[in-house]
Design an enzyme around this catalytic site. Structure first.
Site, short mmCIF file in Angstrom:
data_model
loop_
_atom_site.label_atom_id
_atom_site.label_comp_id
_atom_site.label_asym_id
_atom_site.label_seq_id
_atom_site.Cartn_x
_atom_site.Cartn_y
_atom_site.Cartn_z
N HIS A 1 0.94 -1.12 0.10
CA HIS A 1 -0.06 -0.01 0.02
C HIS A 1 0.88 1.10 -0.17
O HIS A 1 2.07 1.17 0.62
CB HIS A 1 -0.79 0.03 1.30
CG HIS A 1 -1.93 0.80 1.35
ND1 HIS A 1 -1.57 2.40 1.75
CD2 HIS A 1 -3.28 0.89 1.28
CE1 HIS A 1 -2.87 2.85 1.65
NE2 HIS A 1 -3.81 2.25 1.48
N CYS B 1 -4.55 2.23 -3.71
CA CYS B 1 -3.42 2.68 -3.25
C CYS B 1 -2.31 1.78 -3.19
O CYS B 1 -1.25 1.67 -2.48
CB CYS B 1 -3.80 3.13 -1.64
SG CYS B 1 -4.87 4.47 -1.52
N ASP C 1 3.13 -4.66 8.12
CA ASP C 1 1.53 -4.07 8.01
C ASP C 1 0.47 -5.05 8.15
O ASP C 1 0.26 -5.90 7.20
CB ASP C 1 1.45 -3.38 6.77
CG ASP C 1 0.36 -2.66 6.23
OD1 ASP C 1 -0.54 -2.92 6.90
OD2 ASP C 1 0.20 -2.03 5.29
N LYS D 1 -10.95 -1.58 9.99
CA LYS D 1 -11.08 -2.81 9.49
C LYS D 1 -11.35 -4.03 10.23
O LYS D 1 -11.47 -5.16 9.54
CB LYS D 1 -9.61 -2.87 8.73
CG LYS D 1 -9.37 -1.99 7.70
CD LYS D 1 -8.10 -2.17 6.95
CE LYS D 1 -7.69 -0.82 6.03
NZ LYS D 1 -8.43 -0.66 5.13
N GLN E 1 -4.82 -5.47 6.67
CA GLN E 1 -5.73 -6.49 5.95
C GLN E 1 -5.71 -7.72 6.95
O GLN E 1 -6.84 -8.50 6.85
CB GLN E 1 -5.23 -6.62 4.48
CG GLN E 1 -5.49 -5.59 3.74
CD GLN E 1 -7.13 -5.00 3.64
OE1 GLN E 1 -7.94 -5.53 3.90
NE2 GLN E 1 -7.19 -3.73 3.47
#
Length: 404
Positions: A121, A362, A198, A224, A201
């Site tokens: 991202h 993104c 990261d 999220k 997700q």
């Protein structure tokens, strides 16, 4: 787990869009919120709205207790060793920037190398570009294979004594690919590099154990994981956080201030300057409780069934190509259709009450790697049903006839 019962907890799923029942398949961008999370927000403002930590009155004490309870909930959710290792942020982006502008500026020097992947991202690209430009360091990129998986041989060949940091997404927001981060962390540590994961997700889909993973940093976003926007958390190993410089100056992150010198607070408050996002932090705990009570294993099983069903239905559509067919994926499918621009399809589906995401998500370098301007992305959550996928498929057929 009964999906119809789960759906009853999400009031927004009862609304209509353009006169059609809402079909919400944009969960990778943000998940919807159960009533319990909405109630937690309003309950705070209605019953114990106050600033935290320094007040001695009842409302301040109640707010402080609820706020810190959320920190313990995050610690449990990601398996951190100590609660002091949990720093509240506005989300994954701020967590990555915090590490870049503190640890990165402190530890990256000219000629050093930072490794990211070709599926990152923008929020895990731009901060490292800034650091590399400032420090005259080198940014290296792990290639993405045609099936949407990382080229692990290439990754290992990039690692060297010059590698100071690997910053990697655990789950691709554009492809759904689950990366082998534990293996990647082990390889990075062998050359002395630190690793940031990261988890924007992954946190909602996978079991997260930062100790077992052995990552040095881990960031995720509340919105999220069925929680509010504007709140997230950064995990960092305690010894790293203690030795990093401060990120922002202001109240709470200080121990003592004089005009001659300021001394800084202990972890985690050293990185939480100013009045925090109290209400959303408290509601984040409620969101994590929802996931815990529902059960991640049950959620995963349901989402895997949705992904398999959607993939089979989409593959049967002539001219449709799924972008990213990794062997290990979460419940997300990204695709293109011959002769159809993703944005045009998104508009027509919205007219049918179907919310999907279109564009580059993104991840512009990833789209360039596949030679496409963007994709149509349908991402599924615990409250979605196969019947909704049928609505999507019918909508795609109808829209294709209109556009081609």
């Amino acid at each position: 787990m009964v999906v119809t019962d789960i759906r009853q907890q999400f009031p927004i799923l009862g609304r209509t869009v353009k006169g059609k029942p809402l079909v919400y398949f944009d969960n990778a961008a943000t998940s919807q919120k159960p009533q319990s999370v909405i109630d937690a927000l309003s309950h705070y403002y209605a019953h114990y709205n106050a600033n935290i930590h320094r007040g001695i009155h009842t409302l301040a004490e109640e707010a402080t207790h609820a706020y810190e309870a959320a920190r313990f909930a995050v610690q449990e959710f990601i398996g951190a060793a100590e609660v002091e290792e949990i720093i509240f942020t506005r989300g994954t982006t701020e967590g990555i920037n915090l590490v870049a502008y503190t640890w990165g500026r402190q530890n990256i020097a000219a000629g050093d190398e930072i490794i990211i992947s070709g599926m990152e991202h923008h929020s895990n690209i731009v901060p490292w570009q800034i650091v590399c430009e400032e420090k005259n360091a080198i940014l290296k990129v792990i290639p993405v294979k045609d099936n949407g998986e990382l080229d692990m041989d290439a990754y290992k060949s990039l690692l060297s004594s010059k590698t100071k940091l690997v910053s990697i997404v655990q789950v691709s927001n554009s492809l759904g690919t689950v990366n082998p981060v534990k293996e990647m962390i082990g390889a990075a540590h062998e050359v002395g590099a630190k690793v940031l994961v990261d988890g924007a997700q992954s946190a909602v889909h996978l079991d997260i154990d930062v100790q077992d993973m052995d990552c040095d940093f881990f960031a995720f976003s509340g919105h999220k994981v069925y929680g509010p926007t504007g709140i997230g958390a950064l995990y960092g190993k305690k010894e790293l956080l203690e030795n990093m410089p401060v990120f922002q100056g202001g109240g709470e992150m200080i121990r003592e201030v004089t005009f001659e010198k300021t001394t800084y607070n202990d972890l985690p408050y050293k990185y939480e300057a100013g009045t925090p996002n109290i209400a959303d932090t408290i509601a984040l705990k409620t969101a994590l409780d929802f996931i815990k009570d529902t059960g991640k294993e049950s959620i995963r099983k349901h989402e895997a069934e949705l992904l398999a069903y959607a993939t089979a239905q989409l593959q049967a559509i002539p001219g449709l190509t799924i972008i990213g067919q990794a062997g290990n994926k979460v419940s997300l499918v990204s695709f293109v259709i011959d002769g159809v621009h993703p944005q045009d399809m998104g508009v027509l589906l919205d007219n049918m009450g179907i919310a999907v995401r279109t564009g580059h998500h993104c991840t512009q370098p990833l789209m360039k790697r596949f030679g496409i301007p963007g994709t149509i992305r349908a991402s599924f959550a615990v409250y979605n049903q196969k019947e909704e996928i049928d609505v999507l498929i019918a909508g795609l057929h109808k829209a294709i006839k209109m556009l081609t």
